[in-house]
Scaffold this active site. Structure first.
Site, short mmCIF file in Angstrom:
data_model
loop_
_atom_site.label_atom_id
_atom_site.label_comp_id
_atom_site.label_asym_id
_atom_site.label_seq_id
_atom_site.Cartn_x
_atom_site.Cartn_y
_atom_site.Cartn_z
N LYS A 178 0.84 -1.19 0.00
CA LYS A 178 0.00 0.00 0.00
C LYS A 178 0.88 1.25 0.00
O LYS A 178 1.61 1.49 0.95
CB LYS A 178 -0.90 0.02 1.25
N GLU A 253 10.89 1.89 9.47
CA GLU A 253 11.72 3.06 9.15
C GLU A 253 10.88 4.28 9.50
O GLU A 253 9.91 4.58 8.79
CB GLU A 253 12.07 3.07 7.66
N CYS A 287 13.05 12.27 5.42
CA CYS A 287 13.32 11.83 6.79
C CYS A 287 14.77 12.08 7.17
O CYS A 287 15.11 12.09 8.34
CB CYS A 287 12.98 10.36 6.93
N GLU A 389 9.43 16.07 15.37
CA GLU A 389 9.64 16.14 13.93
C GLU A 389 8.64 17.12 13.30
O GLU A 389 7.45 17.02 13.56
CB GLU A 389 9.46 14.75 13.33
P1 NAD Z 1 2.23 7.92 8.10
O1 NAD Z 1 2.75 7.08 9.20
O2 NAD Z 1 1.07 8.78 8.34
O3 NAD Z 1 1.84 7.01 6.86
C1 NAD Z 1 2.76 6.13 6.23
C2 NAD Z 1 2.01 5.02 5.56
O4 NAD Z 1 1.43 4.20 6.57
C3 NAD Z 1 0.84 5.46 4.70
O5 NAD Z 1 0.73 4.57 3.61
C4 NAD Z 1 -0.35 5.34 5.63
O6 NAD Z 1 -1.56 5.17 4.98
C5 NAD Z 1 0.04 4.10 6.42
N1 NAD Z 1 -0.51 4.01 7.78
C6 NAD Z 1 -0.82 5.02 8.63
N2 NAD Z 1 -1.26 4.52 9.80
C7 NAD Z 1 -1.22 3.17 9.68
C8 NAD Z 1 -1.57 2.09 10.55
N3 NAD Z 1 -2.03 2.30 11.77
N4 NAD Z 1 -1.41 0.83 10.10
C9 NAD Z 1 -0.92 0.60 8.87
N5 NAD Z 1 -0.60 1.57 8.00
C10 NAD Z 1 -0.74 2.84 8.40
O7 NAD Z 1 3.49 8.75 7.56
P2 NAD Z 1 3.50 9.84 6.42
O8 NAD Z 1 2.90 11.09 7.00
O9 NAD Z 1 2.97 9.26 5.16
O10 NAD Z 1 5.07 10.05 6.19
C11 NAD Z 1 5.85 10.92 6.90
C12 NAD Z 1 6.64 10.18 7.97
O11 NAD Z 1 7.43 9.17 7.37
C13 NAD Z 1 7.62 11.08 8.67
O12 NAD Z 1 7.57 10.80 10.05
C14 NAD Z 1 8.97 10.66 8.11
O13 NAD Z 1 10.07 10.89 8.95
C15 NAD Z 1 8.75 9.21 7.90
N6 NAD Z 1 9.71 8.69 6.93
C16 NAD Z 1 10.69 7.86 7.38
C17 NAD Z 1 11.62 7.38 6.49
C18 NAD Z 1 12.73 6.46 6.94
O14 NAD Z 1 13.37 5.86 6.08
N7 NAD Z 1 12.99 6.32 8.21
C19 NAD Z 1 11.55 7.73 5.15
C20 NAD Z 1 10.53 8.58 4.74
C21 NAD Z 1 9.60 9.04 5.64
#
Ligand code: NAD
Length: 485
Positions: A178, A253, A287, A389
């Site tokens: 997804k 991650e 990130c 963050e």
């Molecule tokens: P998010 O956690 O809101 O969503 C990420 C993904 O997870 C989306 O596809 C979302 O629909 C899904 N999701 C959300 N809640 C879920 C749950 N309870 N169960 C299963 N899936 C779920 O994050 P975002 O706002 O899309 O992205 C930004 C975040 O991602 C920032 O915190 C950033 O630091 C982090 N990030 C980390 C890395 C890394 O490599 N460490 C890389 C890029 C982004």
């Protein structure tokens, strides 16, 4: 191929494009214009069930497909991504708001590199053997886990989506995946590419929907044996809570609040150029961005002046315009969050040295979500602005006197994803690198990526590592075979 954004995105299940079982959709909005330009399936547990059934049916054949054949198909996907660079880059920019030149130069090329890297990687993946002198020999089989779940965020949409599914597929797993509901388009277009490349039906299933509606159903499904997730620490915590009692493998991650440590003896010009990028690339929505800039006191004022002057010149503008250095932030929700973080910084006593406001453009982007590059100083190391963050075009500056103080500031964070160190003193670079509590350290550079290296964070930045053998090990189960001689 003619890859175009459709009015209604479809799920990719069992090799075919399908409407969501419940018939529901959520709006897909271009953040640079505010235009509601397509619809994304609001998939739920029923679609996950269908995807799992397809993956189960595909697994026996795919897991025993010779690696040369897996290589051929995955490499073909890489070629088709390259061949459709322009269409994919435009789709990424329209979904995400990032400058088109950035999508063309970074996001889409990296997506094909991910496929190419793991397609070839699996051809070289070997297993260990342990010889017990004249008693026995052990060898370790590494077999695919089975059906795995891959969930990715919106900031580098196709780049991070392929970073997970490529190693999972190369290792012989079937995938239920997804992308973010905020930026689904390039993953949808990838479905067409996979069909064209001849990926067998059910090997990769791409579902679209929200985290709570679709992502959580993937995580909770008992037939899905491993979850590879990139996203927020908050969602990572929920995923771990669901997956742990089911004894699923997890790779998380998560977020970062990365220190950029600048010593007085750095190569000034290189440091300044790179710091501008590590602060504001992709509107600060990477990130790995260095959102806490720690500067040795003797050069603090000079740094401040030069950094402000350079950041002031970053043109915020239409992502389709080649001259724009900064595009839109990804969504209204995120725009409001970033602006509220800037307001919090003001309340905490921070001095806004540059920016701090929305940018109003004219014409096509009059309703777009743009924020000025923002630089803040004068905040305490442990205030919320320096601890939480923000994930936007916002950095803070903090001076330090000694190496020990720099380390203390760097490690005053619940996160531990990456850090950047600027110094010409090689001994100091090594000392500081060893002591910073982060999984990824760059010395005199930033975002220089070798896909073979372990990628991931300490503390609240996650669990496990992606990249190279680490990814292929995550997506396989080791099985030791001991033969008495
Ligand atoms: P998010 O956690 O809101 O969503 C990420 C993904 O997870 C989306 O596809 C979302 O629909 C899904 N999701 C959300 N809640 C879920 C749950 N309870 N169960 C299963 N899936 C779920 O994050 P975002 O706002 O899309 O992205 C930004 C975040 O991602 C920032 O915190 C950033 O630091 C982090 N990030 C980390 C890395 C890394 O490599 N460490 C890389 C890029 C982004």
């Amino acid at each position: 191929m003619d890859l175009k954004a459709p009015a209604h995105i479809a799920n990719y299940i069992a090799g075919a494009l399908q409407v969501p079982v419940n018939g529901r959709y959520i709006p897909n909005i271009d953040p640079a214009t505010g235009e509601h330009y397509s619809h994304t399936p609001d998939s739920d547990a029923d679609d996950v069930e269908a995807a799992v059934a397809a993956a189960k049916a595909a697994f026996p054949a795919w897991s025993t497909t010779p690696v040369e054949e897996r290589f051929r198909i995955l490499n073909r996907i890489a070629e088709l991504i390259d061949a459709n660079l322009d269409a994919l880059a435009l789709a990424e920019t329209n979904d995400n708001g990032k400058p088109l030149w950035l999508s063309k130069r970074v996001d889409i090329p990296r997506a094909s590199s991910n496929f190419r890297f793991f397609a070839t990687g699996i051809m070289h993946f070997s297993t260990e053997s342990h010889n017990m002198e004249d008693k026995a020999i052990n060898y370790t089989l590494r077999q695919p886990v089975g059906i795995v779940g891959c969930i990715s965020p919106w900031n580098l949409p196709l780049y991070l989506f392929t970073w997970k599914i490529a190693p999972a597929l190369a290792a012989g797993n079937c995938v239920v995946s997804k992308p973010s509901e905020v930026t689904p388009m390039t993953a949808y277009l990838l479905s067409h590419i996979c069909i064209e490349a001849g990926l067998p039906a059910g090997v990769l299933n791409i579902l679209h929907g929200t985290g709570p509606g679709c992502g959580a159903a993937i995580v909770a499904h008992p037939a899905i044996k491993a979850i590879s997730f990139t996203g927020s620490t908050r969602a990572g915590r929920d995923i771990a809570a669901t997956a742990a009692p089911m004894f699923k493998k997890i790779s998380l991650e998560l977020g970062g609040k990365n220190p950029n440590i600048i010593f007085a003896d750095c190569d000034w010009e290189k440091m300044m150029r790179t710091t501008l990028q590590s602060s504001f690339s992709n509107q600060g929505q990477i990130c790995l961005c260095g959102s806490r800039i720690l500067v040795e006191e003797s050069i603090y004022e000079k740094f401040k002046e030069d950094f402000i002057a350079r950041a002031r010149k970053l043109t915020v503008g239409d992502p389709l315009d080649d001259h724009s250095r900064q595009g839109a932030v990804v969504s209204k929700l995120h725009y409001d969050k970033v602006l509220s973080c800037i307001e919090l910084a003001r309340q905490e006593g921070g001095k806004i040295l540059l920016g701090g406001n929305p940018v109003k453009l004219e014409g096509r982007c009059a309703n777009g979500l743009f924020i000025e590059p923002t630089i803040i100083e004068g905040l305490w190391a442990q205030c919320r602005t320096n601890m939480e963050e923000i994930f936007g075009p916002v950095v803070t500056l903090q001076p330090f006197k000694t190496e020990a103080e720099a380390l203390e500031l760097a490690n005053t964070s619940d996160y531990g994803l990456s850090a950047t160190i600027w110094t010409q003193d090689v001994s100091r670079a090594n000392r500081v690198a060893a002591k910073v509590q982060s999984g990824i350290i760059w010395v005199n550079c930033w975002l220089l990526r070798d896909l073979r290296t372990p990628f991931g964070g300490f503390k609240n930045s996650g669990v496990g590592r992606e990249g190279g053998w680490d990814a292929l090990r995550f997506f396989t189960e080791p099985k030791n075979v001991c033969i008495e001689l």
